[in-house]
Write an enzyme that holds these catalytic residues in place. Structure first.
Site, PDB file in Angstrom:
ATOM      1  N   LEU A 195      54.736  24.428  25.755  1.00  0.00           N
ATOM      2  CA  LEU A 195      54.984  23.608  24.571  1.00  0.00           C
ATOM      3  C   LEU A 195      53.705  22.965  24.066  1.00  0.00           C
ATOM      4  CD1 LEU A 195      58.284  21.801  25.723  1.00  0.00           C
ATOM      5  CD2 LEU A 195      58.038  23.992  24.510  1.00  0.00           C
ATOM      6  N   ASP A 232      44.360  18.703  30.113  1.00  0.00           N
ATOM      7  CA  ASP A 232      45.098  19.480  31.107  1.00  0.00           C
ATOM      8  C   ASP A 232      44.388  19.362  32.444  1.00  0.00           C
ATOM      9  OD1 ASP A 232      47.455  21.702  30.580  1.00  0.00           O
ATOM     10  OD2 ASP A 232      46.352  22.080  32.435  1.00  0.00           O
ATOM     11  N   ASP A 251      43.863  14.274  34.624  1.00  0.00           N
ATOM     12  CA  ASP A 251      44.973  14.053  35.547  1.00  0.00           C
ATOM     13  C   ASP A 251      45.713  12.811  35.066  1.00  0.00           C
ATOM     14  OD1 ASP A 251      46.723  13.539  37.590  1.00  0.00           O
ATOM     15  OD2 ASP A 251      45.212  13.440  39.179  1.00  0.00           O
ATOM     16  N   VAL A 252      46.918  12.989  34.520  1.00  0.00           N
ATOM     17  CA  VAL A 252      47.636  11.851  33.936  1.00  0.00           C
ATOM     18  C   VAL A 252      48.113  10.862  34.985  1.00  0.00           C
ATOM     19  CG1 VAL A 252      48.348  13.148  31.899  1.00  0.00           C
ATOM     20  CG2 VAL A 252      49.873  13.069  33.896  1.00  0.00           C
ATOM     21  N   CYS A 276      52.836  16.434  26.437  1.00  0.00           N
ATOM     22  CA  CYS A 276      53.621  17.518  27.022  1.00  0.00           C
ATOM     23  C   CYS A 276      53.393  17.663  28.524  1.00  0.00           C
ATOM     24  CB  CYS A 276      53.285  18.840  26.347  1.00  0.00           C
ATOM     25  SG  CYS A 276      53.759  18.937  24.610  1.00  0.00           S
ATOM     26  N   SER A 292      63.732  15.884  27.999  1.00  0.00           N
ATOM     27  CA  SER A 292      64.389  17.112  28.441  1.00  0.00           C
ATOM     28  C   SER A 292      65.888  16.924  28.329  1.00  0.00           C
ATOM     29  CB  SER A 292      64.018  17.411  29.894  1.00  0.00           C
ATOM     30  OG  SER A 292      64.868  18.390  30.451  1.00  0.00           O
ATOM     31  N   TYR A 333      63.766  14.288  38.213  1.00  0.00           N
ATOM     32  CA  TYR A 333      63.381  14.761  36.888  1.00  0.00           C
ATOM     33  C   TYR A 333      64.247  14.119  35.813  1.00  0.00           C
ATOM     34  CZ  TYR A 333      61.824  18.193  33.391  1.00  0.00           C
ATOM     35  OH  TYR A 333      61.293  18.802  32.278  1.00  0.00           O
ATOM     36  N   LYS A 386      62.744  11.725  32.822  1.00  0.00           N
ATOM     37  CA  LYS A 386      62.899  12.064  31.410  1.00  0.00           C
ATOM     38  C   LYS A 386      63.811  11.069  30.695  1.00  0.00           C
ATOM     39  CE  LYS A 386      60.253  15.715  31.313  1.00  0.00           C
ATOM     40  NZ  LYS A 386      58.994  15.714  30.532  1.00  0.00           N
ATOM     41  N   PHE A 442      63.575  26.379  27.140  1.00  0.00           N
ATOM     42  CA  PHE A 442      62.571  27.059  26.325  1.00  0.00           C
ATOM     43  C   PHE A 442      61.892  28.173  27.122  1.00  0.00           C
ATOM     44  CE2 PHE A 442      63.371  23.905  23.312  1.00  0.00           C
ATOM     45  CZ  PHE A 442      62.694  24.191  22.134  1.00  0.00           C
TER      46      PHE A 442
END
Length: 259
Positions: free
Chosen positions: A18, A37, A58-59, A85, A152, A165, A169, A198
């Site tokens: 995405l 990324d 690295d988030v 994303c 999501s 998860y 989200k 997706f």
């Protein structure tokens, strides 16, 4: 907000799926884009393909995110758009009994925390940096910038094993309106896209038969979503100045089953 060559944008997780589709759509509109990324190989390849710049990021780390924002701004100027994303998950039941031995195992807390940190905290970490930078800009047509998050279908219909998860989200969905209110006086909007299933690299391990079955679960159109459709929604959320504080499902009307 007008999308053109005067705009700079940042896309986290922009080396694939995405995120990469969003990078391509922004670049086609002439936007200066920085790809954030973790993977340097795919990040550099995506940058070379699209004409964006790559900033390894690295988030999970304040220092890494700050360094990536500094590099992006040095190259492209202060961003007016952020598309988040970056994320990921795992599949572990809350508690499970082994069918053979009867042993009972529980979801490791550190694995639960990791998913929340990667998705929710990582997204919020990038939003705060982007918002602070956007606040230094003069408004254009009344607004300074836009942030787009990725949730999501699992936020509302998590399947078995998706407790972490789903929580991560759902938290992104939950904070969207609050952040929109926080940033409203500064002319900064924020919205969230809630995608269904997706066709992205995350699905690469699925067999053709499995992909067909997944597509058949979608009421209409009976197929997986295309990453370009996510990108189209993200760009419309940037363009349309009256979309703010919203979470928009992008899923072909699917409602996920327990498994």
């Amino acid at each position: 907000m007008k999308i053109d060559s005067t705009m700079a944008a940042i896309v986290t997780g922009g080396a694939s799926g995405l995120g990469l589709a969003s990078v391509k759509a922004l670049r086609e509109a002439g936007v200066k884009v920085a790809i954030f990324d973790l993977n340097p190989e795919s990040g550099e390849a995506a940058a070379a393909e699209t004409g964006a710049i790559f900033c390894q990021c690295d988030v999970l780390s304040d220092e890494s995110v700050d360094a990536a924002f500094a590099k992006a701004r040095e190259a492209n100027g202060q961003e007016r758009a952020l598309i988040c994303c970056a994320g990921g998950g795992n599949a572990i039941p809350t508690a499970r009994r082994d069918k053979k031995t009867g042993e009972i195992n529980i979801f490791p807390s550190d694995q639960f925390e990791w998913v929340l940190k990667l998705n929710t905290v990582g997204t919020f970490r990038c939003i705060t940096r982007a918002a602070a930078g956007m606040m230094t800009l003069e408004p254009v047509d009344g607004e300074r910038g836009v942030c787009i998050n990725t949730a999501s279908a699992a936020a509302t219909e998590g399947q078995m094993g998706q407790a972490a998860y789903s929580a991560a989200k759902a938290a992104i969905v939950g904070m969207t309106l609050t952040i929109a209110r926080d940033l409203s006086r500064e002319g900064i909007r924020i919205n969230t896209i809630q995608p269904g299933i997706f066709n992205t690299p995350a699905m690469s391990r699925a067999t053709p038969e499995m992909l067909e079955a997944l597509g058949g679960m979608v009421p209409f159109p009976k197929r997986l979503g295309d990453a370009s459709e996510y990108a189209s929604m993200a760009l419309e959320m940037i363009r349309n100045g009256y979309i703010n504080g919203e979470t928009v499902r992008l899923d072909g009307a699917i409602r996920m089953q327990p498994r």
